[in-house]
Design an enzyme around this catalytic site. Structure first.
Site, PDB file in Angstrom:
ATOM      1  CG  HIS A  72       0.098   6.018  -0.795  1.00 21.98           C
ATOM      2  ND1 HIS A  72      -1.098   7.031  -1.327  1.00 21.98           N
ATOM      3  CD2 HIS A  72      -0.804   5.867   0.690  1.00 21.98           C
ATOM      4  CE1 HIS A  72      -1.900   6.893  -0.254  1.00 21.98           C
ATOM      5  NE2 HIS A  72      -1.655   6.029   0.166  1.00 21.98           N
ATOM      6  CG  HIS A 122      -1.733   1.226   1.338  1.00 22.67           C
ATOM      7  ND1 HIS A 122      -2.828   1.259   1.154  1.00 22.67           N
ATOM      8  CD2 HIS A 122      -1.655   2.702   2.262  1.00 22.67           C
ATOM      9  CE1 HIS A 122      -3.556   2.468   1.450  1.00 22.67           C
ATOM     10  NE2 HIS A 122      -2.687   3.086   1.922  1.00 22.67           N
ATOM     11  CD  GLU A 123       1.024   3.907   3.502  1.00 26.20           C
ATOM     12  OE1 GLU A 123       1.588   4.534   3.353  1.00 26.20           O
ATOM     13  OE2 GLU A 123       0.563   3.024   4.731  1.00 26.20           O
ATOM     14  CD  GLU A 138      -5.971   5.597   0.737  1.00 21.56           C
ATOM     15  OE1 GLU A 138      -4.697   6.050   0.466  1.00 21.56           O
ATOM     16  OE2 GLU A 138      -5.607   4.170   0.936  1.00 21.56           O
TER      17      GLU A 138
HETATM   18 ZN    ZN Z   1      -3.039   5.084   1.814  1.00 19.31          ZN
END
Ligand code: ZN
Length: 502
Positions: free
Chosen positions: A268, A264-265, A294
């Site tokens: 980003h 997830h990170e 996101e």
């Molecule tokens: Zn996030």
């Protein structure tokens, strides 16, 4: 280009550098700082915030923007024109908040956060309640200062998703709710179809770290311009496009939080690492909105990282890291385990399908608090009733309920909806990438993300903040944001996983 624009750039670089210095202090606060350092750190962050606010709102700065704008108009420099446009927008918005409100917000929020941590640990909402009451008051004051055409919530949402309105988001979320709730219910009746015991075993942290680093690099995170740290509440932060940090938390008895948190990170961070170098040290060098940001993390975490081809390709590597734990498991079993749908209490641990419902609950509660139709004292009850209606579960205490998220101590009303918007943008961008680039499917099918990330770099990342979210999504996908792509994706994936008649 001559002096007014150069002077403007110098001023903007100072503001940007102060912002990045403050990001370093925040990153350090979360990762390395001893707890005793907190009071001093709060003062340092407050000082930086004040300096940034002064420089971003001074009359002289406004005059500098207009003097530079007059020059840029005559040169036809598109990048300079886009920068001026964003600076004018940020300047006008920042000028609407008086300095005493900015300082009061920063101080209240820092103290509220400390209280929230203690209240959450003890599952004691009453302790946080007076702070949240102050914060709701502050948010109301901010909404009035910012101004709005429709409803007060619009003014706060604007801070995270430029151009979005509560009414517009509500319409899309209502459609998501209408489509998702029956799907979740149908799956709940087949809860036993997937067994996820294999991911809930003892997994040594050292091997988890090694695999997380490996898989982050596989999906496109550049460790030569990055760093992976350990925190309680994971995030990604960028100090420049060449120093974009990610953080993770490690669970000794569950493989999922660190593995999918890191993916997830990484999503980003890949966005920030791929912003155009020509945007550096200006507000253009960042994601265009929280929702689009996101979408990039969800793309990597879910649409790539929870897909069948991804694990068909990478499960053998994973098993090499955990030979004992995964001895009796194959790629398909693992793929099914990490896609188990189960109504649950905690947002950050929610599966891909129920996640949006956790967000919709928060979105609705925030609006009720701001609008005064819900008193803070009644919030825990409203939370529990809402969760029961959406997911059929009720938290046994407020730690696992209304106190679980840090956001309201921010205070960051308007932020939550961007998480679900991210899921919707991600599905829409994925459809567009597959339709437009013939290499994307073949690449994903082999567990690689090169073609997908290249498409995203071209259509999303390199533009930074040059286009607001609505413009970016329309340019990239040919359509405004909607719920349809996500619903198509969810029905196909979970219909297959749970053998549903759809
Ligand atoms: Zn996030």
């Amino acid at each position: 280009m001559d002096t007014a624009y150069q002077r403007l750039l110098a001023h903007v670089r100072t503001i940007t550098d102060l912002g990045k210095a403050s990001a370093v202090l925040r990153w350090d606060r979360e990762t390395n700082m001893p707890k005793a350092g907190d009071p001093a750190r709060i003062e340092q962050l407050t000082t930086l915030r004040r300096l940034i606010h002064e420089r971003s709102t001074s009359t002289a700065y406004g005059e500098l923007i207009e003097a530079a704008a007059a020059q840029v108009d005559s040169t036809g420099d598109a990048l300079a024109a886009d920068l001026i446009c964003v600076l004018r927008y940020d300047y006008a918005r920042a000028r609407r908040l008086p300095e005493d409100l900015v300082v009061r917000t920063a101080e209240t929020s820092a103290r509220a956060r400390t209280v929230w941590e203690a209240a959450r640990a003890d599952a004691d909402f009453a302790r946080f309640q007076p702070w949240l009451e102050q914060l709701v008051e502050i948010q109301r004051e901010m909404a009035e200062r910012y101004g709005y055409a429709g409803e007060p919530y619009d003014a706060l949402l604007e801070g995270y998703e430029q151009g979005a309105t509560a009414a517009g988001v509500r319409a899309v979320f209502d459609a998501v709710k209408r489509e998702t709730v029956p799907l979740v219910q149908a799956i709940a009746e087949r809860a036993d179809a997937i067994d996820d015991a294999v991911v809930r075993q003892a997994f040594p942290i050292e091997a988890q770290t090694a695999f997380a680093r490996h898989i982050a690099a596989v999906v496109g995170y550049d460790f030569d311009r990055g760093h992976l740290g350990t925190v309680v509440h994971p995030f990604a932060t960028s100090f420049s496009r060449d120093d974009v940090r990610i953080t993770t938390r490690w669970y000794p008895d569950d493989l999922r939080p660190a593995l999918f948190g890191t993916l997830h990170e990484s999503g980003h961070a890949i966005y920030e690492q791929n912003t155009g170098p020509e945007l550096a040290r200006t507000p253009l060098a960042s994601g265009t909105s929280a929702g689009i940001h996101e979408s990039q993390s969800r793309m990597i975490e879910n649409l790539v990282g929870r897909s069948w081809p991804f694990w068909r390709a990478h499960f053998p590597d994973l098993r090499r890291h955990f030979p004992a734990q995964l001895a009796g498991c194959d790629a398909e079993q693992f793929y099914r385990a990490v896609n188990k749908v189960q109504p649950s209490l905690i947002r950050v641990e929610a599966d891909e399908l129920t996640y949006n419902l956790h967000i919709i609950l928060r979105f609705e509660l925030e609006q009720a608090l701001l609008g005064g139709t819900l008193a803070v004292a009644d919030l825990p009850g409203a939370w529990n009733d809402g969760l029961r209606a959406l997911l059929g579960v009720v938290p046994p205490n407020d730690r696992e309920g209304v106190l679980q998220d840090v956001h309201w101590s921010g205070p960051s009303f308007g932020y939550f909806p961007t998480y679900a918007l991210g899921n919707l943008y991600a599905a829409q961008l994925m459809e567009a990438a597959r339709a437009q680039s013939p290499d994307v499917d073949a690449d994903l099918d082999a567990g690689r993300t090169g073609a997908l990330v290249a498409w995203l770099r071209e259509h999303v990342h390199r533009h930074g903040r040059r286009y607001p979210p609505a413009v970016l999504i329309e340019r990239a996908t040919g359509a405004p944001l909607g719920h349809a792509a996500f619903v198509r994706y969810a029905r196909a994936k979970f219909g297959r996983l749970y053998d549903l008649p759809i």
